[in-house]
Write a protein that holds these residues in place. Structure first.
Motif, PDB file in Angstrom:
ATOM      1  N   GLU A 162       0.828  -1.235   0.084  1.00  0.00           N
ATOM      2  CA  GLU A 162      -0.071  -0.111  -0.010  1.00  0.00           C
ATOM      3  C   GLU A 162       0.827   1.475  -0.077  1.00  0.00           C
ATOM      4  N   THR A 163       2.226   1.284  -0.031  1.00  0.00           N
ATOM      5  CA  THR A 163       3.286   2.298   0.097  1.00  0.00           C
ATOM      6  C   THR A 163       3.032   3.143  -1.175  1.00  0.00           C
ATOM      7  N   ASP A 164       2.597   4.413  -0.926  1.00  0.00           N
ATOM      8  CA  ASP A 164       2.849   5.311  -2.061  1.00  0.00           C
ATOM      9  C   ASP A 164       3.330   6.714  -1.425  1.00  0.00           C
ATOM     10  N   LEU A 165       4.548   6.996  -1.328  1.00  0.00           N
ATOM     11  CA  LEU A 165       5.265   8.013  -0.798  1.00  0.00           C
ATOM     12  C   LEU A 165       5.938   8.765  -1.969  1.00  0.00           C
ATOM     13  N   VAL A 166       6.120  10.336  -1.651  1.00  0.00           N
ATOM     14  CA  VAL A 166       7.188  10.957  -2.250  1.00  0.00           C
ATOM     15  C   VAL A 166       8.050  11.822  -1.502  1.00  0.00           C
ATOM     16  N   PHE A 167       9.410  11.491  -1.487  1.00  0.00           N
ATOM     17  CA  PHE A 167      10.271  12.068  -0.509  1.00  0.00           C
ATOM     18  C   PHE A 167      10.884  13.403  -1.296  1.00  0.00           C
ATOM     19  N   LEU A 168      10.899  14.715  -0.797  1.00  0.00           N
ATOM     20  CA  LEU A 168      11.572  15.744  -1.244  1.00  0.00           C
ATOM     21  C   LEU A 168      12.600  16.319  -0.240  1.00  0.00           C
ATOM     22  N   ARG A 169      13.600  15.695  -0.899  1.00  0.00           N
ATOM     23  CA  ARG A 169      14.839  15.760  -0.023  1.00  0.00           C
ATOM     24  C   ARG A 169      15.898  17.076  -0.058  1.00  0.00           C
ATOM     25  N   GLU A 170      16.110  17.749   0.841  1.00  0.00           N
ATOM     26  CA  GLU A 170      17.013  18.949   0.548  1.00  0.00           C
ATOM     27  C   GLU A 170      18.271  18.300   0.063  1.00  0.00           C
ATOM     28  N   ASN A 171      18.857  19.004  -1.054  1.00  0.00           N
ATOM     29  CA  ASN A 171      19.848  18.588  -1.681  1.00  0.00           C
ATOM     30  C   ASN A 171      20.981  19.438  -1.813  1.00  0.00           C
ATOM     31  N   THR A 172      21.336  20.319  -0.967  1.00  0.00           N
ATOM     32  CA  THR A 172      22.466  21.097  -1.038  1.00  0.00           C
ATOM     33  C   THR A 172      23.562  20.995   0.257  1.00  0.00           C
ATOM     34  N   GLU A 173      22.912  20.776   1.441  1.00  0.00           N
ATOM     35  CA  GLU A 173      23.564  21.151   2.529  1.00  0.00           C
ATOM     36  C   GLU A 173      23.375  20.075   3.630  1.00  0.00           C
ATOM     37  N   GLY A 174      22.866  20.367   4.903  1.00  0.00           N
ATOM     38  CA  GLY A 174      22.958  19.265   6.213  1.00  0.00           C
ATOM     39  C   GLY A 174      24.278  18.814   6.185  1.00  0.00           C
ATOM     40  N   VAL A 175      24.200  17.379   6.580  1.00  0.00           N
ATOM     41  CA  VAL A 175      25.610  16.745   6.913  1.00  0.00           C
ATOM     42  C   VAL A 175      26.607  16.432   5.434  1.00  0.00           C
ATOM     43  N   TYR A 176      25.842  16.696   4.388  1.00  0.00           N
ATOM     44  CA  TYR A 176      26.357  16.546   2.944  1.00  0.00           C
ATOM     45  C   TYR A 176      27.059  17.660   2.258  1.00  0.00           C
ATOM     46  N   ALA A 177      27.079  18.646   3.449  1.00  0.00           N
ATOM     47  CA  ALA A 177      27.617  19.896   2.767  1.00  0.00           C
ATOM     48  C   ALA A 177      29.171  19.859   2.524  1.00  0.00           C
ATOM     49  N   GLY A 178      29.831  18.986   3.065  1.00  0.00           N
ATOM     50  CA  GLY A 178      31.335  18.401   2.979  1.00  0.00           C
ATOM     51  C   GLY A 178      32.307  19.106   3.932  1.00  0.00           C
ATOM     52  N   HIS A 179      31.631  19.491   4.954  1.00  0.00           N
ATOM     53  CA  HIS A 179      32.578  20.035   6.139  1.00  0.00           C
ATOM     54  C   HIS A 179      33.008  19.102   7.102  1.00  0.00           C
ATOM     55  N   GLU A 180      33.917  18.314   7.007  1.00  0.00           N
ATOM     56  CA  GLU A 180      34.398  17.051   7.606  1.00  0.00           C
ATOM     57  C   GLU A 180      35.827  17.208   8.132  1.00  0.00           C
ATOM     58  N   ASP A 181      36.321  17.174   9.208  1.00  0.00           N
ATOM     59  CA  ASP A 181      37.604  17.287   9.457  1.00  0.00           C
ATOM     60  C   ASP A 181      38.255  16.000  10.273  1.00  0.00           C
ATOM     61  N   ARG A 182      39.366  15.665  10.232  1.00  0.00           N
ATOM     62  CA  ARG A 182      40.173  14.620  11.026  1.00  0.00           C
ATOM     63  C   ARG A 182      40.881  15.592  11.790  1.00  0.00           C
ATOM     64  N   LEU A 183      40.565  15.763  13.112  1.00  0.00           N
ATOM     65  CA  LEU A 183      41.252  16.719  14.266  1.00  0.00           C
ATOM     66  C   LEU A 183      42.658  16.024  14.597  1.00  0.00           C
ATOM     67  N   THR A 184      42.367  14.610  15.323  1.00  0.00           N
ATOM     68  CA  THR A 184      43.292  13.785  15.499  1.00  0.00           C
ATOM     69  C   THR A 184      43.147  12.486  15.008  1.00  0.00           C
ATOM     70  N   GLU A 185      44.104  11.495  15.325  1.00  0.00           N
ATOM     71  CA  GLU A 185      43.859  10.275  14.992  1.00  0.00           C
ATOM     72  C   GLU A 185      42.394   9.591  15.689  1.00  0.00           C
ATOM     73  N   ASP A 186      42.028  10.217  16.794  1.00  0.00           N
ATOM     74  CA  ASP A 186      40.870   9.722  17.849  1.00  0.00           C
ATOM     75  C   ASP A 186      39.787  10.664  17.324  1.00  0.00           C
ATOM     76  N   VAL A 187      39.855  11.778  16.820  1.00  0.00           N
ATOM     77  CA  VAL A 187      38.559  12.589  16.677  1.00  0.00           C
ATOM     78  C   VAL A 187      38.569  13.246  15.322  1.00  0.00           C
ATOM     79  N   ALA A 188      37.047  12.761  14.686  1.00  0.00           N
ATOM     80  CA  ALA A 188      36.644  13.126  13.535  1.00  0.00           C
ATOM     81  C   ALA A 188      35.431  14.106  13.733  1.00  0.00           C
ATOM     82  N   THR A 189      35.370  15.076  13.164  1.00  0.00           N
ATOM     83  CA  THR A 189      34.137  16.024  13.175  1.00  0.00           C
ATOM     84  C   THR A 189      33.457  16.413  11.692  1.00  0.00           C
TER      85      THR A 189
END
Ligand code: GGG
Length: 326
Positions: A106-133
């Motif tokens: 019975e599924t009939d859904l449409v997802f309208l997904r934000e497409n430019t930002e959120g956690v996919y904005a590409g701001h990722e860092d490896r601060l130390t061997e232990d810590v990534a942000t």
């Protein structure tokens, strides 16, 4: 009028399902010029660059792009390609088809997904061997653009309003901006909305997907929740998507490269062919788009079917059956 279509198969089964969709588009009486370009893991291995500049430029100038799948290099390929077409929303319909064994038919859904930002904005860092942000970016402007599209989408279609899926009880600032902006735009446009926490949404669509229709969500949530919905309707081989921008679009199946079956010629081409039907609609060929949708539906219902749907047909058999039905 000739439409230039960039064709970027990418990797894995993208190299099998994208030509299948091109075959279907070629069977129509529309003047398309297909220009193929490289992207993905294989070209990265060869040249050190997952997305050659000429592929980016082609997507940025073609009338539309048909994309296959990206593997390990997805972030370097699909995110910039979406940017090349200036896409701010990823439209992902998830519906069950007659005759296909689905957990929730019975599924009939449409997802309208934000497409430019959120956690996919590409701001990722490896601060130390232990810590990534990772820095999560949510803006009023991108949320507003998505919400305006959502209002138009529900007003033009047969929809009562839309649901905002978020997690603003935990990500108070970022999803707070998202929820409040989307709700305010809906209000300005007289569109009804309700809201749901995205984790509760995941459970609720498994139990009863008919509670929802159009779902507006942040980037990562849209990616994950639409894959969950694919599980309800019979698998990832069935979900198409349209990355819509103001002047151009990029159309791709929701699935990835499926390395376990890549090269065997048995990948289900339905998701990519329905994505091509969405491309037709985007370019204004509504009748042809409907015809492709119907040919796919009839083929899914009556066969032949690929192994993911319990059949033993090849990608080529299914594509030819769809073309015969057109
Ligand atoms: N054709 C879809 C595809 O290549 N998916 C791989 C992937 O990881 N996509 C992430 C996304 O859709 O944002």
């Amino acid at each position: 009028m000739t439409h230039e279509i960039a064709v970027v198969p990418g990797d894995g089964i993208g190299r099998e399902v994208t030509p299948a969709a091109v075959d279907v588009l070629s069977a129509l009486e529309i003047d398309f010029e297909f220009v193929e370009a490289d992207a993905g893991d294989a070209v990265a291995e060869e040249t050190g660059e997952a997305l050659p500049q000429e592929t980016y430029d082609l997507a940025a100038s073609a009338d539309a792009t048909l994309f296959g799948a990206a593997g390990e290099t997805a972030a370097d390929v699909i995110l910039p390609l979406r940017e090349a077409v200036d896409s701010f929303v990823n439209v992902r319909p998830a519906k069950a088809y007659p005759g296909i064994d689905a957990v929730r038919p019975e599924t009939d859904l449409v997802f309208l997904r934000e497409n430019t930002e959120g956690v996919y904005a590409g701001h990722e860092d490896r601060l130390t061997e232990d810590v990534a942000t990772l820095t999560r970016v949510v803006t009023q402007s991108a949320s507003r653009q998505l919400a305006e599209f959502a209002c138009e989408y529900v007003s033009e279609g047969d929809h009562d309003g839309f649901t905002i899926a978020h997690k603003a009880n935990v990500m108070r600032e970022t999803d707070g901006v998202f929820r409040d902006t989307v709700a305010a735009v809906a209000d300005e446009n007289g569109v009804e909305t309700d809201e749901v926490l995205m984790d509760a949404f995941a459970t609720r669509i498994c139990l009863d997907p008919t509670q929802f229709d159009v779902v507006v969500c942040p980037n990562l949530a849209g990616d994950v929740l639409s894959d969950l919905a694919a599980g309800l309707v019979g698998g990832l081989g069935l979900l198409p998507s349209a990355n819509v921008g103001p002047e151009r679009g990029l159309f791709e199946p929701v699935h990835g490269t499926a390395p376990d079956i890549a090269g065997e010629g048995v990948a289900n081409p339905a998701a990519t062919i329905v994505s091509a039907a969405m491309l037709l609609e985007y370019l204004g060929y509504d009748e042809e788009s409907d015809a492709v949708h119907e040919a796919v539906e009839s083929t899914l219902e009556n066969g032949p079917r690929t192994p993911d749907l319990g059949g033993d047909a090849s990608t080529e058999d299914v594509t030819n059956a769809i073309i015969d039905r057109l």
